[in-house]
Design a protein around this motif. Structure first.
Motif, PDB file in Angstrom:
ATOM      1  N   TYR A   1      -9.486  -2.187   4.704  1.00  0.00           N
ATOM      2  CA  TYR A   1      -9.557  -3.605   4.984  1.00  0.00           C
ATOM      3  C   TYR A   1     -10.911  -3.957   4.435  1.00  0.00           C
ATOM      4  CZ  TYR A   1      -9.946  -8.047   7.579  1.00  0.00           C
ATOM      5  OH  TYR A   1      -9.862  -9.362   7.829  1.00  0.00           O
ATOM      6  N   CYS A   2     -10.915  -5.232   3.864  1.00  0.00           N
ATOM      7  CA  CYS A   2     -12.109  -6.089   3.538  1.00  0.00           C
ATOM      8  C   CYS A   2     -11.972  -7.271   4.058  1.00  0.00           C
ATOM      9  CB  CYS A   2     -12.112  -6.241   1.875  1.00  0.00           C
ATOM     10  SG  CYS A   2     -13.522  -7.307   1.312  1.00  0.00           S
ATOM     11  N   HIS A   3     -13.082  -7.474   5.106  1.00  0.00           N
ATOM     12  CA  HIS A   3     -12.760  -8.783   6.050  1.00  0.00           C
ATOM     13  C   HIS A   3     -13.149 -10.188   5.217  1.00  0.00           C
ATOM     14  CE1 HIS A   3     -12.863 -11.097   9.649  1.00  0.00           C
ATOM     15  NE2 HIS A   3     -13.946 -11.347   9.532  1.00  0.00           N
ATOM     16  N   LYS A   4     -14.239  -9.929   4.339  1.00  0.00           N
ATOM     17  CA  LYS A   4     -14.580 -10.864   3.608  1.00  0.00           C
ATOM     18  C   LYS A   4     -13.575 -11.545   2.791  1.00  0.00           C
ATOM     19  CE  LYS A   4     -17.795 -12.470  -0.101  1.00  0.00           C
ATOM     20  NZ  LYS A   4     -18.795 -12.054  -0.804  1.00  0.00           N
ATOM     21  N   ALA A   5     -12.562 -10.805   2.041  1.00  0.00           N
ATOM     22  CA  ALA A   5     -11.589 -11.075   1.137  1.00  0.00           C
ATOM     23  C   ALA A   5     -10.491 -11.373   1.965  1.00  0.00           C
ATOM     24  CB  ALA A   5     -11.455 -10.248   0.033  1.00  0.00           C
ATOM     25  N   ARG A   6     -10.048 -10.703   3.091  1.00  0.00           N
ATOM     26  CA  ARG A   6      -9.184 -10.802   4.322  1.00  0.00           C
ATOM     27  C   ARG A   6      -7.993 -10.115   3.610  1.00  0.00           C
ATOM     28  NH1 ARG A   6      -9.722 -13.856   8.527  1.00  0.00           N
ATOM     29  NH2 ARG A   6      -7.673 -14.536   8.933  1.00  0.00           N
ATOM     30  N   LEU A   7      -8.199  -8.954   2.982  1.00  0.00           N
ATOM     31  CA  LEU A   7      -7.442  -7.940   2.266  1.00  0.00           C
ATOM     32  C   LEU A   7      -7.101  -6.550   2.741  1.00  0.00           C
ATOM     33  CD1 LEU A   7      -5.846  -7.700  -0.509  1.00  0.00           C
ATOM     34  CD2 LEU A   7      -7.971  -6.644  -1.560  1.00  0.00           C
ATOM     35  N   ILE A   8      -5.998  -6.305   3.083  1.00  0.00           N
ATOM     36  CA  ILE A   8      -5.577  -5.026   3.324  1.00  0.00           C
ATOM     37  C   ILE A   8      -5.114  -4.129   2.322  1.00  0.00           C
ATOM     38  CG2 ILE A   8      -3.899  -3.777   4.788  1.00  0.00           C
ATOM     39  CD1 ILE A   8      -4.260  -6.136   6.873  1.00  0.00           C
ATOM     40  N   ILE A   9      -5.310  -2.983   1.896  1.00  0.00           N
ATOM     41  CA  ILE A   9      -4.876  -2.104   1.023  1.00  0.00           C
ATOM     42  C   ILE A   9      -4.085  -1.160   1.770  1.00  0.00           C
ATOM     43  CG2 ILE A   9      -5.351  -0.460  -1.064  1.00  0.00           C
ATOM     44  CD1 ILE A   9      -7.873  -2.250  -1.280  1.00  0.00           C
ATOM     45  N   GLU A  10      -2.819  -1.027   1.343  1.00  0.00           N
ATOM     46  CA  GLU A  10      -2.045   0.239   1.920  1.00  0.00           C
ATOM     47  C   GLU A  10      -1.800   1.436   1.056  1.00  0.00           C
ATOM     48  OE1 GLU A  10      -1.029   0.889   5.122  1.00  0.00           O
ATOM     49  OE2 GLU A  10      -2.590  -0.784   5.783  1.00  0.00           O
ATOM     50  N   VAL A  11      -1.684   2.522   1.439  1.00  0.00           N
ATOM     51  CA  VAL A  11      -1.485   3.641   0.377  1.00  0.00           C
ATOM     52  C   VAL A  11      -0.256   4.187   0.759  1.00  0.00           C
ATOM     53  CG1 VAL A  11      -2.236   5.868  -0.455  1.00  0.00           C
ATOM     54  CG2 VAL A  11      -4.085   3.973  -0.180  1.00  0.00           C
ATOM     55  N   ASP A  12       0.889   4.398  -0.040  1.00  0.00           N
ATOM     56  CA  ASP A  12       2.067   4.747   0.486  1.00  0.00           C
ATOM     57  C   ASP A  12       2.583   5.977  -0.215  1.00  0.00           C
ATOM     58  OD1 ASP A  12       2.123   2.449   2.095  1.00  0.00           O
ATOM     59  OD2 ASP A  12       3.667   1.445   0.664  1.00  0.00           O
ATOM     60  N   GLY A  13       3.072   6.957   0.721  1.00  0.00           N
ATOM     61  CA  GLY A  13       3.790   8.196   0.144  1.00  0.00           C
ATOM     62  C   GLY A  13       5.140   8.147   0.313  1.00  0.00           C
ATOM     63  N   GLY A  14       5.888   9.033   0.293  1.00  0.00           N
ATOM     64  CA  GLY A  14       7.304   9.207   0.023  1.00  0.00           C
ATOM     65  C   GLY A  14       7.768   8.736   1.472  1.00  0.00           C
ATOM     66  N   VAL A  15       7.292   8.846   2.411  1.00  0.00           N
ATOM     67  CA  VAL A  15       7.951   8.456   3.946  1.00  0.00           C
ATOM     68  C   VAL A  15       8.008   6.847   3.684  1.00  0.00           C
ATOM     69  CG1 VAL A  15       5.348   7.992   5.015  1.00  0.00           C
ATOM     70  CG2 VAL A  15       7.528   8.439   6.365  1.00  0.00           C
ATOM     71  N   HIS A  16       7.688   6.224   2.921  1.00  0.00           N
ATOM     72  CA  HIS A  16       7.768   4.802   2.937  1.00  0.00           C
ATOM     73  C   HIS A  16       8.893   4.416   2.126  1.00  0.00           C
ATOM     74  CE1 HIS A  16       4.032   3.561   4.685  1.00  0.00           C
ATOM     75  NE2 HIS A  16       3.452   4.685   4.188  1.00  0.00           N
ATOM     76  N   ASP A  17       9.789   5.269   1.575  1.00  0.00           N
ATOM     77  CA  ASP A  17      10.858   5.284   0.685  1.00  0.00           C
ATOM     78  C   ASP A  17      12.103   5.335   1.832  1.00  0.00           C
ATOM     79  OD1 ASP A  17       9.547   5.203  -1.466  1.00  0.00           O
ATOM     80  OD2 ASP A  17       9.728   7.286  -1.929  1.00  0.00           O
ATOM     81  N   VAL A  18      11.908   5.645   3.014  1.00  0.00           N
ATOM     82  CA  VAL A  18      13.166   5.603   4.098  1.00  0.00           C
ATOM     83  C   VAL A  18      13.522   4.243   4.406  1.00  0.00           C
ATOM     84  CG1 VAL A  18      13.663   6.538   6.275  1.00  0.00           C
ATOM     85  CG2 VAL A  18      12.276   7.976   5.014  1.00  0.00           C
TER      86      VAL A  18
END
Length: 121
Positions: A59-76
Motif C-alpha cells: 500500500y502507498c498512502h500518498k497515491a492511495r494505491l493497493i498492489i495485490e500479488v495473486d497466485g493460483g488460489v485466485h483462479d478459484v
C-alpha cells in the motif's frame, strides 16, 4: 471518508499482517525489494498493510494505491468473487487496486514496475 492510512482496521489485523510479512511469497519478496525504502520514484510503500477489514499486500498512502500479488488460489471461482467484492469495497474508500500474477512479477519485474509507475504519476 477515512483519512488515516488504516481506515479503522482492528488490532487483530495488525498481528495478522505481521505474520504475513514474515511469510511472504517469492513474488512478494521480489516486488517488495523494488518497493521498499522509497525505491520506486520516492513513493513510500508498506508491505502487508491493514486497511479496514483487509490486509493489502502493498500500500502507498500518498497515491492511495493497493498492489495485490495473486497466485493460483485466485483462479478459484469463490476467490474470484471474493476479490471482486474486496476490490469494490476498497474502491469505495477511494483506493485504487491493481493486481499482478506471481508469474508476471517473477518473469518480468520491469514491466510490473512500469505499470505501477503509471498509477503513481
Amino acid at each position: 471518508m477515512a483519512t488515516d492510512m488504516f481506515f479503522g482496521a482492528q488490532p487483530v489485523l495488525f498481528e495478522q499482517a505481521k505474520q504475513l510479512r514474515e511469510a511472504m511469497t517469492p513474488a512478494e519478496l521480489l516486488l517488495w525489494e523494488q518497493l521498499r525504502q522509497n525505491k520506486l520514484d520516492g513513493f513510500r510503500f508498506k508491505a502487508q498493510h491493514p486497511i479496514a477489514y483487509f490486509i493489502a499486500d502493498f500500500y502507498c498512502h500518498k497515491a492511495r494505491l493497493i498492489i495485490e500479488v495473486d497466485g493460483g488460489v485466485h483462479d478459484v471461482p469463490e476467490q474470484i468473487e471474493y476479490d471482486k467484492n474486496r476490490t469494490y469495497l476498497l474502491n469505495e474508500l477511494g483506493l485504487t487496486v491493481i493486481r499482478f500474477r506471481n508469474a508476471s512479477i517473477l518473469t518480468d519485474i520491469n514491466q510490473v514496475l512500469t505499470t505501477i509507475r503509471s498509477y503513481l504519476s
